[in-house]
Design a protein around this motif. Structure first.
Motif, mmCIF file in Angstrom:
data_model
loop_
_atom_site.group_PDB
_atom_site.id
_atom_site.type_symbol
_atom_site.label_atom_id
_atom_site.label_comp_id
_atom_site.label_asym_id
_atom_site.label_seq_id
_atom_site.Cartn_x
_atom_site.Cartn_y
_atom_site.Cartn_z
ATOM 1 N N THR A 53 0.842 -1.187 0.000
ATOM 2 C CA THR A 53 0.000 0.000 0.000
ATOM 3 C C THR A 53 0.883 1.244 0.000
ATOM 4 O O THR A 53 2.067 1.190 0.366
ATOM 5 N N ARG A 54 0.302 2.351 -0.408
ATOM 6 C CA ARG A 54 1.043 3.608 -0.378
ATOM 7 C C ARG A 54 1.472 3.947 1.045
ATOM 8 O O ARG A 54 2.575 4.453 1.275
ATOM 9 N N GLU A 55 0.598 3.635 2.007
ATOM 10 C CA GLU A 55 0.899 3.948 3.401
ATOM 11 C C GLU A 55 2.073 3.120 3.916
ATOM 12 O O GLU A 55 2.934 3.622 4.653
ATOM 13 N N GLU A 56 2.139 1.824 3.528
ATOM 14 C CA GLU A 56 3.251 0.979 3.944
ATOM 15 C C GLU A 56 4.570 1.466 3.353
ATOM 16 O O GLU A 56 5.619 1.393 3.999
ATOM 17 N N LEU A 57 4.494 1.961 2.132
ATOM 18 C CA LEU A 57 5.704 2.378 1.428
ATOM 19 C C LEU A 57 6.238 3.701 1.941
ATOM 20 O O LEU A 57 7.456 3.916 1.990
ATOM 21 N N ASN A 58 5.337 4.579 2.349
ATOM 22 C CA ASN A 58 5.728 5.953 2.660
ATOM 23 C C ASN A 58 6.041 6.143 4.140
ATOM 24 O O ASN A 58 5.386 6.895 4.860
ATOM 25 N N THR A 59 7.081 5.452 4.608
ATOM 26 C CA THR A 59 7.560 5.636 5.976
ATOM 27 C C THR A 59 9.079 5.748 5.952
ATOM 28 O O THR A 59 9.745 5.251 5.039
ATOM 29 N N ALA A 60 9.621 6.375 6.974
ATOM 30 C CA ALA A 60 11.075 6.487 7.066
ATOM 31 C C ALA A 60 11.708 5.111 7.228
ATOM 32 O O ALA A 60 12.788 4.835 6.671
ATOM 33 N N GLU A 61 11.039 4.236 7.984
ATOM 34 C CA GLU A 61 11.573 2.884 8.190
ATOM 35 C C GLU A 61 11.683 2.141 6.867
ATOM 36 O O GLU A 61 12.701 1.473 6.578
ATOM 37 N N LYS A 62 10.643 2.247 6.016
ATOM 38 C CA LYS A 62 10.677 1.575 4.721
ATOM 39 C C LYS A 62 11.757 2.192 3.825
ATOM 40 O O LYS A 62 12.440 1.475 3.081
ATOM 41 N N ALA A 63 11.901 3.512 3.895
ATOM 42 C CA ALA A 63 12.927 4.172 3.090
ATOM 43 C C ALA A 63 14.308 3.638 3.442
ATOM 44 O O ALA A 63 15.104 3.290 2.555
ATOM 45 N N TRP A 64 14.619 3.532 4.737
ATOM 46 C CA TRP A 64 15.930 3.019 5.140
ATOM 47 C C TRP A 64 16.097 1.553 4.756
ATOM 48 O O TRP A 64 17.191 1.125 4.362
ATOM 49 N N GLU A 65 15.011 0.787 4.848
ATOM 50 C CA GLU A 65 15.076 -0.623 4.441
ATOM 51 C C GLU A 65 15.452 -0.746 2.968
ATOM 52 O O GLU A 65 16.298 -1.573 2.588
ATOM 53 N N LEU A 66 14.841 0.089 2.114
ATOM 54 C CA LEU A 66 15.120 0.027 0.681
ATOM 55 C C LEU A 66 16.494 0.601 0.339
ATOM 56 O O LEU A 66 17.115 0.196 -0.655
ATOM 57 N N LEU A 67 16.976 1.534 1.142
ATOM 58 C CA LEU A 67 18.299 2.108 0.904
ATOM 59 C C LEU A 67 19.419 1.182 1.363
ATOM 60 O O LEU A 67 20.562 1.306 0.899
ATOM 61 N N GLY A 68 19.103 0.256 2.248
ATOM 62 C CA GLY A 68 20.111 -0.629 2.822
ATOM 63 C C GLY A 68 20.977 -1.353 1.800
ATOM 64 O O GLY A 68 22.220 -1.330 1.890
ATOM 65 N N PRO A 69 20.375 -2.023 0.789
ATOM 66 C CA PRO A 69 21.193 -2.726 -0.204
ATOM 67 C C PRO A 69 22.120 -1.805 -0.989
ATOM 68 O O PRO A 69 23.060 -2.285 -1.639
ATOM 69 N N TRP A 70 21.879 -0.512 -0.956
ATOM 70 C CA TRP A 70 22.727 0.448 -1.666
ATOM 71 C C TRP A 70 23.805 1.036 -0.756
ATOM 72 O O TRP A 70 24.512 1.973 -1.144
ATOM 73 N N GLY A 71 23.912 0.466 0.453
ATOM 74 C CA GLY A 71 24.951 0.916 1.366
ATOM 75 C C GLY A 71 24.644 2.211 2.066
ATOM 76 O O GLY A 71 25.526 2.838 2.646
ATOM 77 N N ARG A 72 23.386 2.626 2.037
ATOM 78 C CA ARG A 72 22.992 3.882 2.680
ATOM 79 C C ARG A 72 22.363 3.589 4.041
ATOM 80 O O ARG A 72 21.401 2.815 4.134
ATOM 81 N N THR A 73 22.896 4.196 5.069
ATOM 82 C CA THR A 73 22.427 3.998 6.436
ATOM 83 C C THR A 73 22.364 5.350 7.141
ATOM 84 O O THR A 73 22.933 6.346 6.655
ATOM 85 N N PRO A 74 21.706 5.401 8.310
ATOM 86 C CA PRO A 74 21.686 6.671 9.057
ATOM 87 C C PRO A 74 23.079 7.145 9.463
ATOM 88 O O PRO A 74 23.261 8.323 9.770
ATOM 89 N N GLU A 75 24.063 6.236 9.444
ATOM 90 C CA GLU A 75 25.422 6.622 9.803
ATOM 91 C C GLU A 75 26.129 7.380 8.680
ATOM 92 O O GLU A 75 27.022 8.204 8.948
ATOM 93 N N ASN A 76 25.770 7.090 7.408
ATOM 94 C CA ASN A 76 26.478 7.750 6.302
ATOM 95 C C ASN A 76 25.580 8.627 5.426
ATOM 96 O O ASN A 76 26.042 9.171 4.434
ATOM 97 N N SER A 77 24.310 8.757 5.817
ATOM 98 C CA SER A 77 23.377 9.568 5.013
ATOM 99 C C SER A 77 22.339 10.220 5.919
ATOM 100 O O SER A 77 21.983 9.677 6.968
ATOM 101 N N ARG A 78 21.887 11.381 5.483
ATOM 102 C CA ARG A 78 20.761 12.033 6.158
ATOM 103 C C ARG A 78 19.538 11.943 5.263
ATOM 104 O O ARG A 78 19.610 12.282 4.076
ATOM 105 N N LEU A 79 18.437 11.463 5.805
ATOM 106 C CA LEU A 79 17.185 11.332 5.058
ATOM 107 C C LEU A 79 16.502 12.698 5.023
ATOM 108 O O LEU A 79 16.063 13.211 6.052
ATOM 109 N N GLU A 80 16.446 13.289 3.832
ATOM 110 C CA GLU A 80 15.887 14.627 3.704
ATOM 111 C C GLU A 80 14.386 14.601 3.442
ATOM 112 O O GLU A 80 13.650 15.462 3.914
ATOM 113 N N ARG A 81 13.921 13.607 2.680
ATOM 114 C CA ARG A 81 12.493 13.540 2.360
ATOM 115 C C ARG A 81 12.147 12.158 1.851
ATOM 116 O O ARG A 81 12.958 11.488 1.209
ATOM 117 N N HIS A 82 10.928 11.705 2.148
ATOM 118 C CA HIS A 82 10.365 10.528 1.492
ATOM 119 C C HIS A 82 8.900 10.830 1.200
ATOM 120 O O HIS A 82 8.184 11.422 2.011
#
Length: 508
Positions: A234-263
């Motif tokens: 669902t759009r609601e499941e997709l549009n969360t900060a937790e989901k954003a970080w989960e999807l960024l994980g395989p690309w090596g992006r984490t809260p330690e090396n990136s700041r989440l500006e918007r989702h």
């Protein structure tokens, strides 16, 4: 009492601010009404091409815009799940418009440049926290009612709605939509990397049916990912900060090396309004059309809109042309826009494939085509304006209605891009001296304007031309292969823009 203006622009996004600056530089009084009290601080549009760089140049903002954007150093690549190249579009170097082929930016930075520029103009008033709630067309003006510390109103000779996909001005026009039926939900994730990394290629698409993904620049110091919503999500499941970080994980992006500006989840669509102007009203940008972002042409198309509209509106407001000239805004831009939408949709059909068998068929076809855009993408023709202020005969049909190049020239011992050397307005460029000087707006390559790189000589030779007539928006009115036809070409332009010339439209 009502305030009185030449033009009211509804919406202070990049398109509305650009329109205000274009008209203010022509000496018109402009009121910009923006419903939100503060500029929106999050990224949205991120790309402009060399044509739009040329538009910013014409606004006198070349330096500030280059300072907040970065040119693409390589290609725009599309890969399958195995990492094989499906299509490679060269975005490196300078385009024919004299600017980088592709540049990336953060929209808040661009809006700041544009807003500061218009706020410094005595001709333009930018009023934020002013939501338009009424548009009343009258015989001699338009009454615009808006909320700003109560209800206020302004009278204008013309109104331009640059107020987005849910445009109030478009609703007032009551126009219908032509819809391509292309709808997909994507999660947009904007980040600020905190580490040093070489992003190469800088911009690419992962055409993996397991999760189609876009990876592009978000402007200097920023990166953007876009993830397609899968069946069952669902759009609601997709549009969360937790989901954003989960999807960024395989690309090596984490809260330690990136700041989440918007989702944010966006529904990509492909559609345009049936009519973009009527009487004293017009719409531009997202108010007139929406398209998928895969070709990076959404903002570009909106700025093309106002570049087309404002030079014609200038003539109408001054009484040099009749209102009928404005109807060519719809006919020209609506046809031209459909090329951008077609390209965006075709690119979308490449990436938005979730079926593994269909993806495999796609991959085989595109790999066999050598990843060459001309071979693997069905849209390859140059975008051309629709019917309007364009030559009939004599003219070269292949160039009529296309964008003129802006190669460097030399004048008064200085090297400059064409527009900086010739100034605003229509221009006649020739390879030989002609008696028709077009009110001093005729320039001969080689004498009036030097050709330091030989680019103009090569271009004229490639098209077997002796003269080309360029409109104020840099599109080619017509071109001739015989210099004797130049006088007729100029006369035809004058005829088309001044037929049934009216009086200056007043607002009294």
């Amino acid at each position: 009492m009502d305030t009185v203006h030449d033009v009211v622009v509804v919406g202070a996004g990049p398109v509305g601010l650009a329109a205000a600056r274009m008209l203010g530089r022509r000496g018109f009084s402009v009121l910009v009404l923006e419903r939100w009290p503060e500029p929106y601080p999050r990224p949205r549009a991120v790309h402009f091409d060399d044509e739009i760089g040329r538009v910013f140049q014409g606004l006198g903002l070349a330096g500030p815009v280059k300072a907040i954007s970065e040119a693409v150093p390589d290609h725009y690549e599309w890969r399958n799940a195995a990492g094989e190249s499906l299509v490679r579009i060269d975005w490196s170097g300078l385009g024919p418009g004299g600017w980088p082929t592709a540049s990336f930016f953060s929209q808040p930075d661009l809006e700041k440049v544009l807003a500061e520029a218009v706020e410094a103009m005595p001709e333009v008033t930018l009023l934020r926290g002013a939501e338009v709630v009424g548009v009343e067309e009258r015989a001699e003006d338009v009454l615009v009612t808006y909320t700003a510390v109560g209800h206020r109103s302004a009278r204008a000779r013309f109104v331009i709605g640059c107020d987005g996909a849910n445009s109030f001005v478009r609703e007032h026009l009551g126009v219908g939509w032509h819809d391509q039926g292309f709808f997909y939900d994507w999660l947009i994730v904007d980040t600020i990397p905190l580490d040093e990394r070489d992003w190469s290629p800088q911009n690419w698409q992962l055409c993996d049916p397991a999760r189609p993904t876009t990876i592009v620049s978000g402007g200097p110091g920023r990166r953007r990912w876009e993830f397609m919503r899968l069946p069952g999500e669902t759009r609601e499941e997709l549009n969360t900060a937790e989901k954003a970080w989960e999807l960024l994980g395989p690309w090596g992006r984490t809260p330690e090396n990136s700041r989440l500006e918007r989702h944010a989840v966006y529904t990509f669509a492909a559609r345009w309004a049936d009519r973009w102007n009527r009487g004293r009203l017009a719409i531009a940008g997202d108010a007139a059309h929406q398209m998928p972002p895969f070709a990076g042409q959404g903002l570009c198309s909106g700025l093309r809109d106002v570049a087309n509209l404002c030079w014609k509106l200038d003539r109408v407001l001054r009484g040099e042309s009749a209102f009928a000239l404005l109807d060519t805004y719809t006919s020209e831009r609506r046809a031209h826009l459909q090329h951008a939408i077609a390209m965006s949709v075709e690119l979308g059909r490449v990436i938005c494939v979730l079926d593994e068998r269909q993806a495999a068929d796609r991959d085989r076809r595109m790999i066999a085509g050598g990843a060459d855009p001309a071979r693997v993408l069905p849209v390859s023709a140059l975008p051309v304006l629709g019917d309007g202020v364009l030559a009939d005969s004599p003219a070269t049909s292949t160039l009529r209605g296309t964008l003129a190049p802006q190669f460097p020239v030399g004048r008064a011992g200085q090297r400059a891009l064409l527009d900086d050397a010739t100034g605003d307005g229509a221009v006649l460029l020739t390879l030989d001296e002609v008696s028709e000087d077009f009110d001093g707006r005729a320039f001969t390559i080689g004498t009036d304007l030097r050709d330091p790189d030989g680019a103009w000589a090569r271009w004229f030779e490639a098209h077997r031309l002796r003269a080309v007539f360029i409109r104020p928006d840099h599109y080619i009115f017509g071109a001739v292969t015989d210099l004797a036809d130049t006088k007729e070409l100029v006369a035809r332009y004058r005829d088309l823009v001044t037929t049934a010339t009216g009086e200056p439209i007043s607002c009294v």
